[in-house]
Design an enzyme around this catalytic site. Structure first.
Site, short mmCIF file in Angstrom:
data_model
loop_
_atom_site.label_atom_id
_atom_site.label_comp_id
_atom_site.label_asym_id
_atom_site.label_seq_id
_atom_site.Cartn_x
_atom_site.Cartn_y
_atom_site.Cartn_z
N TYR A 112 0.80 -1.22 0.00
CA TYR A 112 0.00 0.00 0.00
C TYR A 112 0.84 1.27 0.00
CZ TYR A 112 -3.74 -3.21 1.38
OH TYR A 112 -4.64 -4.23 1.41
N THR A 113 2.12 1.19 0.28
CA THR A 113 2.96 2.38 0.44
C THR A 113 3.97 2.51 -0.69
OG1 THR A 113 4.55 1.18 1.82
CG2 THR A 113 2.73 2.29 2.95
#
Length: 383
Positions: A112-113
């Site tokens: 997600y990052t």
């Protein structure tokens, strides 16, 4: 088998590995996993390019760091701008990377990052492709990795670093980048020769969470002279008649630790003046509000809070650094002097590389001058 022989053959190699290859930072200010992560990001073009998914960075780093992707990602989190744990973060992050002051604010999964190298990393890889540092084989001899990074500033004293290995540990204080660079200039200019002179330039250790470090000139000079010291650190508060607002806490604790301690002592009836405690951590950062009961003096309540919670506690430093594959106890003056020697060696290696390259070019040009008027004869000689 005798236990002494077993220790020598099995345990000592493991102990050395934890000290040299995992827990204690080298003179470039980095542990092996940090160095491997930054170098991989550099090879991926993340110094000048756009951010990349953290999962991709994890996978690429595993080719030189064979200890699992979780340790790599946790290292990225700790070095990220979003986590706010370093005075000078090396990773420019996007997404949820948690916060150094909160135990409950978790970092998101790497899928997600996104991340890239921060601009300061321009000063970390200077001359790395010009033989500035030695390259060594990775764990399976399929590629090479730098033994150190040719950092252009003493990062070892800019970002705090701590680690525990077999039979040894290290906890290095961090100072402002400006003061560390000024101190290094003083050593180069021969205006700083003693720990006392160094202490006046370095000042007190600084941390990203703010707060206060309680020290006098003598204790700071002792830290510079020995590399060891113990200090009291405390948070920053705003005191009102009906409430206390905490907006900075000591670096070595979290907001949840403080609030849990308050709740526990309220239940034990040891904090009689506290009516309620609220967690107001948000986009603006850390904020803990403590409501005071009517009839109680808020400053007296604050004294009790400092006594029974981590809002004020001790922090100890022990400066141990890996130099030439040996774990050494150094004072802060010796750390900077050793770094200067390391950086001078990097510069010598770069200029020797350029000289060798230009020497080869000069030889080729000189050869061309000799043969350019008789090309047919040279071709006939070769054939």
């Amino acid at each position: 088998m005798e236990i002494s022989k077993l220790l020598l053959s099995n345990y000592l190699p493991y102990a050395k590995s934890t000290i040299i290859s995992r827990a204690i930072p080298s003179i470039d200010g980095l542990k092996p996993v940090q160095r491997r992560l930054l170098y991989t990001m550099y090879k991926l073009g993340l110094l000048t390019g756009d951010r990349s998914k953290s999962q991709k960075i994890n996978g690429a780093t595993m080719s030189i760091h064979p200890h699992g992707d979780s340790s790599i990602y946790e290292t990225m989190v700790l070095m990220s701008s979003g986590y706010e744990g370093m005075n000078v973060p090396y990773v420019d992050s996007k997404g949820s990377f948690g916060k150094v002051y909160s135990r409950d604010l978790k970092y998101s999964a790497p899928r997600y990052t996104e991340a890239k190298l921060a601009k300061i990393c321009n000063e970390i890889f200077d001359g790395i492709h010009e033989n500035a540092v030695e390259f060594i084989p990775n764990f399976d001899d399929t590629e090479t990795e730098p033994s150190l990074l040719p950092v252009k500033f003493p990062s070892i004293l800019v970002n705090t670093s701590s680690g525990v290995a077999v039979g040894t540990s290290s906890s290095i204080p961090s100072f402002s980048l400006k003061n560390v660079c000024l101190a290094t200039q003083g050593i180069l200019n021969d205006t700083i020769k003693t720990p006392g002179e160094l202490a006046k330039v370095l000042g007190a250790p600084e941390f990203t969470t703010g707060g206060f470090l309680h020290a006098d000139e003598a204790s700071l000079e002792k830290l510079c002279a020995t590399g060891k010291g113990s200090f009291t650190i405390s948070g920053h508060v705003e005191v009102y008649s009906n409430q206390i607002i905490i907006d900075e806490i000591p670096y070595t604790t979290t907001a949840e630790d403080v609030m849990d301690a308050i709740d526990e002592h309220m239940k034990n009836n040891e904090l009689k003046g506290v009516k309620n405690v609220r967690d107001e951590i948000g986009l603006e950062g850390l904020r803990i509000v403590i409501e005071i009961k009517s009839g109680y003096n808020s400053r007296e309540v604050l004294q009790e809070l400092c006594r029974v919670t981590p809002l004020r506690h001790k922090i100890s430093f022990k400066t141990r650094v890996i130099v030439a594959d040996r774990c050494r106890d150094l004072n802060l003056l010796e750390v900077l002097q050793t770094w200067v020697e390391f950086r001078q060696e990097c510069i010598k290696r770069v200029y020797q590389f350029r000289l060798d390259k230009d020497t080869v070019k000069e030889h080729l040009l000189a050869t061309w001058e000799k043969i350019k008027h008789d090309i047919p004869g040279v071709v006939q000689m070769i054939s």
